[in-house]
Design a protein around this motif. Structure first.
Motif, short mmCIF file in Angstrom:
data_model
loop_
_atom_site.label_atom_id
_atom_site.label_comp_id
_atom_site.label_asym_id
_atom_site.label_seq_id
_atom_site.Cartn_x
_atom_site.Cartn_y
_atom_site.Cartn_z
N ILE A 156 0.86 -1.19 0.19
CA ILE A 156 -0.12 0.04 -0.23
C ILE A 156 0.90 1.12 -0.05
N GLN A 159 0.14 4.31 -2.14
CA GLN A 159 -1.14 4.81 -2.22
C GLN A 159 -1.51 5.80 -0.92
N GLY A 195 -2.21 1.95 -6.95
CA GLY A 195 -2.91 2.29 -5.95
C GLY A 195 -3.00 3.79 -5.62
N TYR A 229 -5.62 -4.65 -10.25
CA TYR A 229 -6.10 -3.56 -9.64
C TYR A 229 -7.50 -2.90 -10.21
N ALA A 276 -2.25 -3.13 -1.71
CA ALA A 276 -2.66 -2.00 -2.20
C ALA A 276 -4.20 -2.12 -2.67
N THR A 277 -4.16 -3.40 -3.47
CA THR A 277 -5.58 -3.49 -4.16
C THR A 277 -6.60 -3.62 -3.07
N SER A 280 -7.43 -0.48 -1.23
CA SER A 280 -8.22 0.67 -2.09
C SER A 280 -9.78 0.35 -2.28
#
Length: 514
Positions: A156, A159, A195, A229, A276-277, A280
């Motif tokens: 992450i 992001q 992200g 993503y 991150a995915t 998010s």
């Protein structure tokens, strides 16, 4: 052309105008309105981060239940500033990059951002710490964030640090992605990088519309549709349209389909997920189901769990950019005057200074991208989103297994065998916070441990583990580019010393698609 045909085309055009907002090529606003939105973006981050702080990673891969009370007081931000200033890494990390722009201008090279980041005094984790180690050892961006050099490349990190890229590029979504290309690849790649690209794009578009659904969907156009993503974000948007009143149902669907970490060695086949995915997705939950209500937005993003301080910080920052600082409900801003002149930890920059710097940078970016700035107003050349390049990390690799190794380096090499096309070893050295092994290890090893990894008798990796965590390799040991089949791995500590052993905790084995 027949009259009936003309009528049909007119009807189609009218329907299109209703469904798709008119996309203005220029946007005019007063400087005071621009500053108000920029202030909202930064203040929203601090508020959201503070609200979610007490729950950060306490609810891993699970929703925070309704019965778990999350309190808020006017003194909450001041308490965290004073007693837990590390919480605001979302902000002081951003400010490292903002300060480089302040000192060197818009054309500052990637190396300036990388060196400022790597040599900062603050602690780093995951993709950030791996990138710091890489940079300090001569591996510069974009290689420092590439998945073959950084085992946390999908995490992450960027992001939570990308807010500044959209706040300094109001309405100029492609200018925001150019900034992210330069800075986000310091620590991330592929879905991890996306992200930050997506977050920056949402901030940029938040200046142009007060329709959160439009901002979320339009910003997604900067992400390649082939990427994991993009597919996850598209799912969340679609599930919200199917069921716009039940965020928990969408959370469940997203968790079941997308909560599968392939990269981060700590998160693979573990309830811990800093990918991150999925995080998010929890940002989108708050934005979409929050229905422009500030408190509801940050509460839902927080209750998504996982990185539950960073996610509401992002959601709150985007929403507050849309509505502006002066429209954030007084319940949430009452405590801001107590902290706005306090410098963030590791910096000499306060929120009030941040507002001013970010505003000046936005004026510069506006002029550099075809807009105009007068004494009282700005005219922004609004940009139509263009997708960035497709990047796929861990391409052709699928997790086969994750098992405890529980090996310790010594005078003699340690070895093991596996069958697959790649591996990663979770390591710990001294006070590494991810140590899982129950074996006793001295808290502060004194050796800069030099380690060589051999695969099938050939040198595969040579790395070091400094005794100070600040400079340490947190990537572990790995090789993602092996031919499918059986392999033998040997790990040698070249300068072994009692009390400075490297622990090999877990082995992740990868396989090709079946």
């Amino acid at each position: 052309m027949k009259v009936s045909t003309v009528k049909s085309l007119l009807i189609i055009a009218m329907v299109t105008l209703v469904i798709q907002p008119v996309y203005s090529q220029t946007l005019e606003m007063s400087k005071s309105e621009l500053l108000n939105k920029i202030k909202g973006g930064w203040a929203g981050q601090v508020i959201g981060c503070t609200y979610g702080g007490p729950t950060e990673f306490r609810f891993r891969s699970q929703m925070i239940p309704d019965e778990h009370e999350i309190t808020w007081t006017d003194s909450a931000m001041h308490w965290w500033y004073t007693n837990g200033a590390w919480l605001y890494d979302d902000v002081y990390m951003d400010l490292t990059f903002v300060e480089v722009f302040e000192n060197e201008g818009l054309d500052a090279p990637a190396s300036s951002f990388a060196n400022a980041f790597a040599n900062a005094d603050y602690m780093l984790w995951h993709a950030n710490q791996a990138a710091r180690y890489n940079i300090l050892n001569g591996i510069m961006p974009p290689e420092s964030g590439h998945w073959l050099k950084n085992t946390h490349a999908d995490d992450i990190d960027y992001q939570i640090e990308a807010d500044f890229s959209g706040l300094m590029a109001p309405g100029m979504v492609n200018a925001s992605t150019e900034i992210s290309d330069k800075i986000g690849h310091i620590m991330n790649y592929g879905d991890g990088w996306y992200g930050g690209v997506y977050v920056g794009a949402m901030y940029a578009l938040a200046f142009t519309s007060d329709d959160v659904n439009y901002v979320v969907e339009e910003a997604l156009k900067v992400i390649p549709a082939e990427s994991k993503y993009y597919k996850c974000m598209s799912d969340v948007i679609a599930w919200h349209k199917e069921n716009p009143s039940d965020w928990k149902a969408t959370w469940t669907k997203a968790h079941e389909k997308w909560n599968n970490d392939v990269g981060c060695p700590n998160g693979v086949e573990d309830e811990f997920n800093i990918d991150a995915t999925i995080n998010s997705a929890w940002v989108l939950l708050g934005l979409l189901y929050g229905e422009m209500d500030f408190g509801k937005t940050i509460d839902i993003s927080t209750r998504g769990g996982d990185d539950s301080d960073c996610n509401p910080a992002t959601a709150a920052g985007i929403l507050a950019t849309m509505i502006g600082y002066d429209q954030i409900p007084q319940k949430w801003t009452a405590g801001l005057p107590l902290v706005e002149d306090m410098d963030f930890k590791y910096t000499t920059i306060s929120l009030n200074k941040t507002y001013d710097m970010s505003f000046r940078h936005a004026l510069q970016v506006i002029e550099a991208n075809g807009g105009t700035v007068t004494e009282d107003s700005v005219t922004i050349a609004v940009q139509t989103p263009e997708p960035v390049a497709l990047e796929v990390g861990w391409d052709g690799l699928f997790v086969k297994s994750k098992d405890e190794l529980d090996l310790t380096t010594g005078k003699k090499p340690v070895s093991f065998e596996f069958e697959g096309n790649g591996f990663a070893i979770v390591t710990s050295y001294g006070d590494n916070p991810w140590r899982k092994s129950k074996k006793k290890l001295f808290a502060k090893p004194k050796v800069l441990l030099e380690v060589e990894v051999y695969v099938d008798g050939k040198l595969s990796q040579k790395t070091t583990f400094p005794p100070e965590y600040h400079f340490r390799n947190n990537n572990g040991l790995w090789n993602y580019q092996l031919e499918p089949g059986k392999h033998k791995v040997e790990v040698k500590a070249l300068n072994h010393r009692r009390g400075s052993e490297l622990l090999l905790n877990d082995l992740i084995v990868y396989k090709a698609a079946e």
